[in-house]
Design a protein around this motif. Sequence first.
Motif, PDB file in Angstrom:
ATOM      1  N   LYS A 189      68.877   9.557  59.307  1.00 25.88           N
ATOM      2  CA  LYS A 189      70.286   9.769  59.001  1.00 25.88           C
ATOM      3  C   LYS A 189      70.527  10.237  57.579  1.00 25.88           C
ATOM      4  N   ARG A 190      69.826   9.641  56.605  1.00 29.89           N
ATOM      5  CA  ARG A 190      70.073   9.957  55.194  1.00 29.89           C
ATOM      6  C   ARG A 190      68.909  10.730  54.563  1.00 29.89           C
ATOM      7  N   SER A 191      68.180  11.487  55.379  1.00 28.42           N
ATOM      8  CA  SER A 191      67.005  12.202  54.869  1.00 28.42           C
ATOM      9  C   SER A 191      67.367  13.225  53.807  1.00 28.42           C
ATOM     10  N   SER A 192      68.469  13.943  53.986  1.00 31.68           N
ATOM     11  CA  SER A 192      68.889  14.932  52.989  1.00 31.68           C
ATOM     12  C   SER A 192      69.278  14.259  51.683  1.00 31.68           C
ATOM     13  N   PHE A 193      69.976  13.157  51.764  1.00 31.70           N
ATOM     14  CA  PHE A 193      70.385  12.412  50.573  1.00 31.70           C
ATOM     15  C   PHE A 193      69.173  12.005  49.743  1.00 31.70           C
ATOM     16  N   TYR A 194      68.141  11.495  50.398  1.00 36.22           N
ATOM     17  CA  TYR A 194      66.983  10.999  49.668  1.00 36.22           C
ATOM     18  C   TYR A 194      66.124  12.117  49.084  1.00 36.22           C
ATOM     19  N   THR A 195      66.093  13.267  49.725  1.00 35.26           N
ATOM     20  CA  THR A 195      65.175  14.320  49.293  1.00 35.26           C
ATOM     21  C   THR A 195      65.818  15.370  48.391  1.00 35.26           C
ATOM     22  N   ASN A 196      67.133  15.352  48.240  1.00 34.85           N
ATOM     23  CA  ASN A 196      67.799  16.314  47.355  1.00 34.85           C
ATOM     24  C   ASN A 196      67.666  15.890  45.893  1.00 34.85           C
ATOM     25  N   ASN A 197      67.529  16.880  44.999  1.00 38.52           N
ATOM     26  CA  ASN A 197      67.613  16.661  43.546  1.00 38.52           C
ATOM     27  C   ASN A 197      66.609  15.617  43.035  1.00 38.52           C
ATOM     28  N   HIS A 198      65.338  15.838  43.340  1.00 37.14           N
ATOM     29  CA  HIS A 198      64.276  14.946  42.887  1.00 37.14           C
ATOM     30  C   HIS A 198      63.949  15.267  41.427  1.00 37.14           C
ATOM     31  N   ASP A 199      64.219  14.344  40.531  1.00 34.93           N
ATOM     32  CA  ASP A 199      64.042  14.521  39.088  1.00 34.93           C
ATOM     33  C   ASP A 199      62.592  14.861  38.746  1.00 34.93           C
ATOM     34  N   PHE A 200      62.365  16.013  38.096  1.00 36.85           N
ATOM     35  CA  PHE A 200      61.001  16.432  37.759  1.00 36.85           C
ATOM     36  C   PHE A 200      60.365  15.514  36.730  1.00 36.85           C
ATOM     37  N   ASP A 201      61.099  15.144  35.695  1.00 36.79           N
ATOM     38  CA  ASP A 201      60.512  14.433  34.556  1.00 36.79           C
ATOM     39  C   ASP A 201      60.385  12.931  34.753  1.00 36.79           C
ATOM     40  N   GLU A 202      61.030  12.371  35.768  1.00 36.59           N
ATOM     41  CA  GLU A 202      60.884  10.954  36.097  1.00 36.59           C
ATOM     42  C   GLU A 202      60.732  10.837  37.611  1.00 36.59           C
ATOM     43  N   PRO A 203      59.562  11.197  38.141  1.00 35.71           N
ATOM     44  CA  PRO A 203      59.413  11.342  39.589  1.00 35.71           C
ATOM     45  C   PRO A 203      59.545  10.057  40.400  1.00 35.71           C
ATOM     46  N   GLU A 204      59.433   8.884  39.751  1.00 35.67           N
ATOM     47  CA  GLU A 204      59.751   7.619  40.430  1.00 35.67           C
ATOM     48  C   GLU A 204      60.850   6.866  39.673  1.00 35.67           C
ATOM     49  N   GLY A 205      61.680   7.614  38.954  1.00 38.98           N
ATOM     50  CA  GLY A 205      62.767   7.015  38.195  1.00 38.98           C
ATOM     51  C   GLY A 205      64.004   6.778  39.039  1.00 38.98           C
TER      52      GLY A 205
END
Length: 266
Positions: free
Chosen positions: A132-148
Amino acid sequence: MSIVTTKDELLSLFSDLGLKTGDDIMVHSSMRTLGHVVNGALDVIDALVECVDINKGTILMPSHTGQLTDPSEWTNPPLSKEHVDIVTSSMLPFDKKITPIRGRGIVSETFLSYPGIRRSEHPLNSVSALGKRSSFYTNNHDFDEPEGINSPVGKLYKNNGNILGIGVNRFTAIHLAEYIADVDYLINGNPSVLYKRKNGRNIFKQIKKYPGSSDNFNKVLPILRGENLINEKNFKLGTMTYFTIRPVIDCIVDLLKSDPKLLIRG
């Protein structure tokens, strides 16, 4: 004697651990701890899909691509100068549709082939998601803090999502605590990653904050058990782990404030 696991057993296992309809979960897995799964990774994923109901919940998995780091930094094995030049110029930039996963197991690799899957754009630490929320989680993944906090893991934390470990005791999600605690070592010795190709030349970019070797989850497991923050169950050849991410991360943040190097190996 051989160990055999069926989809029905996995459905029962996941339910006993606490998975339920509508959950958002990040899954880390080791298939070998399940013995012979009748239909392989398909049974694991299909059981997750049925438990969560992807019309109501979301499944996330790491889809990392360590092969896209700067070849001059490789140590296992290192490359000669000649080979570094050849590999550096020939590498293909990250393509979320076709770049293969490295080192995250057959379940994550198979998951990427499922219809409707989404994948974040991070060239090193991408995350795939279904539901259901796959787009929400995968959009705009921060490059400089990849697990931030602005990563898929950070979004899962803000949404009070959950983590499932199938026979593993290392969880990418735990790195979020290091970003929140802003430990000093996040800025040291970080990898450079193939960022884009421009005018026929590959461009590499260094990640500003990266946790590196800080993955010693065993140091905090006894504390989390004592606080009743994780649910564990022995199954077949391994231990299965399930927890809600927010209280676990908050607990580890407090621990890091007292001992900032708590999660460092060695």
